[in-house]
Design a protein around this motif. Structure first.
Motif, mmCIF file in Angstrom:
data_model
loop_
_atom_site.group_PDB
_atom_site.id
_atom_site.type_symbol
_atom_site.label_atom_id
_atom_site.label_comp_id
_atom_site.label_asym_id
_atom_site.label_seq_id
_atom_site.Cartn_x
_atom_site.Cartn_y
_atom_site.Cartn_z
ATOM 1 N N MET A 89 37.279 34.197 35.162
ATOM 2 C CA MET A 89 37.607 35.568 35.555
ATOM 3 C C MET A 89 36.956 36.638 34.663
ATOM 4 S SD MET A 89 39.087 36.658 38.286
ATOM 5 C CE MET A 89 40.046 35.274 38.835
ATOM 6 N N PRO A 90 36.919 36.479 33.332
ATOM 7 C CA PRO A 90 36.220 37.492 32.518
ATOM 8 C C PRO A 90 34.728 37.590 32.854
ATOM 9 C CG PRO A 90 37.710 36.215 31.143
ATOM 10 C CD PRO A 90 37.657 35.527 32.485
ATOM 11 N N ASP A 91 34.079 36.457 33.145
ATOM 12 C CA ASP A 91 32.662 36.480 33.530
ATOM 13 C C ASP A 91 32.475 37.179 34.867
ATOM 14 O OD1 ASP A 91 31.916 35.124 31.238
ATOM 15 O OD2 ASP A 91 31.921 33.152 32.203
ATOM 16 N N LEU A 92 33.390 36.963 35.797
ATOM 17 C CA LEU A 92 33.318 37.649 37.091
ATOM 18 C C LEU A 92 33.523 39.154 36.917
ATOM 19 C CD1 LEU A 92 35.195 35.067 39.314
ATOM 20 C CD2 LEU A 92 32.802 35.741 39.548
ATOM 21 N N ASP A 93 34.390 39.538 35.991
ATOM 22 C CA ASP A 93 34.611 40.955 35.724
ATOM 23 C C ASP A 93 33.335 41.590 35.157
ATOM 24 O OD1 ASP A 93 36.345 43.274 35.657
ATOM 25 O OD2 ASP A 93 36.422 43.043 33.480
ATOM 26 N N ARG A 94 32.663 40.897 34.236
ATOM 27 C CA ARG A 94 31.403 41.404 33.678
ATOM 28 C C ARG A 94 30.323 41.478 34.770
ATOM 29 N NH1 ARG A 94 33.452 38.711 29.212
ATOM 30 N NH2 ARG A 94 32.535 36.707 29.752
ATOM 31 N N LEU A 95 30.288 40.485 35.646
ATOM 32 C CA LEU A 95 29.332 40.487 36.753
ATOM 33 C C LEU A 95 29.575 41.689 37.664
ATOM 34 C CD1 LEU A 95 27.104 39.094 38.481
ATOM 35 C CD2 LEU A 95 28.971 37.867 39.630
ATOM 36 N N TRP A 115 52.140 38.527 45.058
ATOM 37 C CA TRP A 115 51.785 39.615 44.141
ATOM 38 C C TRP A 115 52.482 39.500 42.803
ATOM 39 C CZ3 TRP A 115 47.556 42.101 44.611
ATOM 40 C CH2 TRP A 115 46.985 42.287 45.865
ATOM 41 N N GLN A 116 53.632 38.859 42.763
ATOM 42 C CA GLN A 116 54.340 38.698 41.492
ATOM 43 C C GLN A 116 53.453 37.947 40.491
ATOM 44 O OE1 GLN A 116 58.154 36.781 41.819
ATOM 45 N NE2 GLN A 116 58.476 36.762 39.623
ATOM 46 N N ALA A 117 52.843 36.846 40.928
ATOM 47 C CA ALA A 117 51.970 36.065 40.045
ATOM 48 C C ALA A 117 50.671 36.809 39.764
ATOM 49 C CB ALA A 117 51.679 34.708 40.674
ATOM 50 N N VAL A 118 50.092 37.418 40.797
ATOM 51 C CA VAL A 118 48.811 38.124 40.646
ATOM 52 C C VAL A 118 48.955 39.297 39.679
ATOM 53 C CG1 VAL A 118 47.055 39.473 41.866
ATOM 54 C CG2 VAL A 118 47.988 37.401 42.924
ATOM 55 N N ASN A 119 49.959 40.123 39.873
ATOM 56 C CA ASN A 119 50.144 41.298 39.013
ATOM 57 C C ASN A 119 50.465 40.924 37.573
ATOM 58 O OD1 ASN A 119 49.552 43.053 41.099
ATOM 59 N ND2 ASN A 119 51.692 43.296 41.694
ATOM 60 N N LYS A 120 51.155 39.813 37.399
ATOM 61 C CA LYS A 120 51.461 39.348 36.046
ATOM 62 C C LYS A 120 50.165 38.977 35.319
ATOM 63 C CE LYS A 120 54.377 36.034 33.607
ATOM 64 N NZ LYS A 120 55.298 34.912 33.767
ATOM 65 N N PRO A 124 47.555 45.740 33.625
ATOM 66 C CA PRO A 124 46.694 46.926 33.470
ATOM 67 C C PRO A 124 45.843 46.821 32.205
ATOM 68 C CG PRO A 124 48.905 47.583 34.119
ATOM 69 C CD PRO A 124 48.955 46.099 33.834
ATOM 70 N N GLY A 125 44.558 47.102 32.359
ATOM 71 C CA GLY A 125 43.634 47.082 31.235
ATOM 72 C C GLY A 125 43.021 45.731 30.928
ATOM 73 N N LYS A 126 43.485 44.663 31.567
ATOM 74 C CA LYS A 126 42.959 43.330 31.269
ATOM 75 C C LYS A 126 41.530 43.167 31.779
ATOM 76 C CE LYS A 126 44.197 38.450 31.438
ATOM 77 N NZ LYS A 126 45.235 37.494 31.813
ATOM 78 N N PHE A 127 41.260 43.707 32.962
ATOM 79 C CA PHE A 127 39.925 43.648 33.554
ATOM 80 C C PHE A 127 39.481 45.061 33.896
ATOM 81 C CE2 PHE A 127 41.936 39.566 34.547
ATOM 82 C CZ PHE A 127 41.035 38.708 33.926
ATOM 83 N N LYS A 128 38.207 45.338 33.664
ATOM 84 C CA LYS A 128 37.689 46.692 33.878
ATOM 85 C C LYS A 128 37.338 46.968 35.337
ATOM 86 C CE LYS A 128 35.836 47.040 29.236
ATOM 87 N NZ LYS A 128 34.652 47.151 28.407
ATOM 88 N N THR A 129 36.830 45.972 36.050
ATOM 89 C CA THR A 129 36.260 46.213 37.366
ATOM 90 C C THR A 129 36.972 45.489 38.498
ATOM 91 O OG1 THR A 129 34.131 46.427 36.246
ATOM 92 C CG2 THR A 129 34.072 46.255 38.634
ATOM 93 N N LEU A 130 37.414 44.272 38.257
ATOM 94 C CA LEU A 130 38.004 43.458 39.324
ATOM 95 C C LEU A 130 39.303 44.042 39.862
ATOM 96 C CD1 LEU A 130 37.513 39.828 37.951
ATOM 97 C CD2 LEU A 130 36.122 41.042 39.648
#
Length: 180
Positions: A89-95, A115-120, A124-130
């Protein structure tokens, strides 16, 4: 009395066995294609239209890939319980950040907890773009024949599949950059 029974048996055997003997096995069963190894690009489905299914862009708000027509879209099927999914996921965010408007990276969650699992996971702030979306109850994954996670599919601007990968790729590598 024995002769009629024997004759019936022989006729039944001939009716069942002779067609199998006369037809080569290759004419009966289609050859099985060699599966593409995991963690490598597979172009065998290139040109296939994207599924016309909706998924959730946010709780209660539906969308589909048709909403992104005119853009290249990399759909990444993932789940919070999938270790390789989390690792990439971090590599996908950078991509996604590097490609900007040229490519939409769409993480499509397969989490049954919704959404409970996804939002957890996407605090906020964990990924810049995704921006995650939700495929519940897994209709998109089922339609494209995903056999595991992660699974990524690149669609062109007209909504046709370019390639897919079962497993992970080195998203920042020159090879992947050239394939995008």
């Amino acid at each position: 009395m024995q002769a009629p029974i024997a004759r019936i048996f022989l006729m039944a055997f001939a009716a069942l066995a002779l067609p199998a003997i006369a037809v080569p096995a290759s004419a009966i069963a289609a050859p099985t294609p060699t599966p593409t190894p995991i963690n490598s690009i597979d172009r065998s489905m290139a040109g296939t239209p994207a599924p016309k299914l909706s998924f959730e862009a946010s709780p209660g708000k539906k969308t589909s890939l048709a909403a992104f027509k005119g853009r290249r879209v990399l759909v990444n099927l993932w789940a919070t319980w999938c270790a390789p999914c989390i690792a990439e996921m971090p590599d996908l965010d950078r991509l996604a950040a590097a490609k900007g408007a040229k490519l939409l990276v769409l993480p499509l969650s397969q989490d049954m907890e919704g959404w409970q699992a996804v939002n957890k996971f996407f605090k906020p702030g964990k990924f810049k773009t995704l921006r995650p979306m939700l495929d519940q109850p897994g209709s998109f994954a089922e339609k494209i024949g995903a056999r595991g996670l992660p699974m990524s599919v690149l669609y062109d601007e007209k909504g046709r599949e370019v390639w897919r990968v079962a497993g992970t790729l080195k998203w920042g590598s020159p090879e992947v950059a050239g394939a995008l």
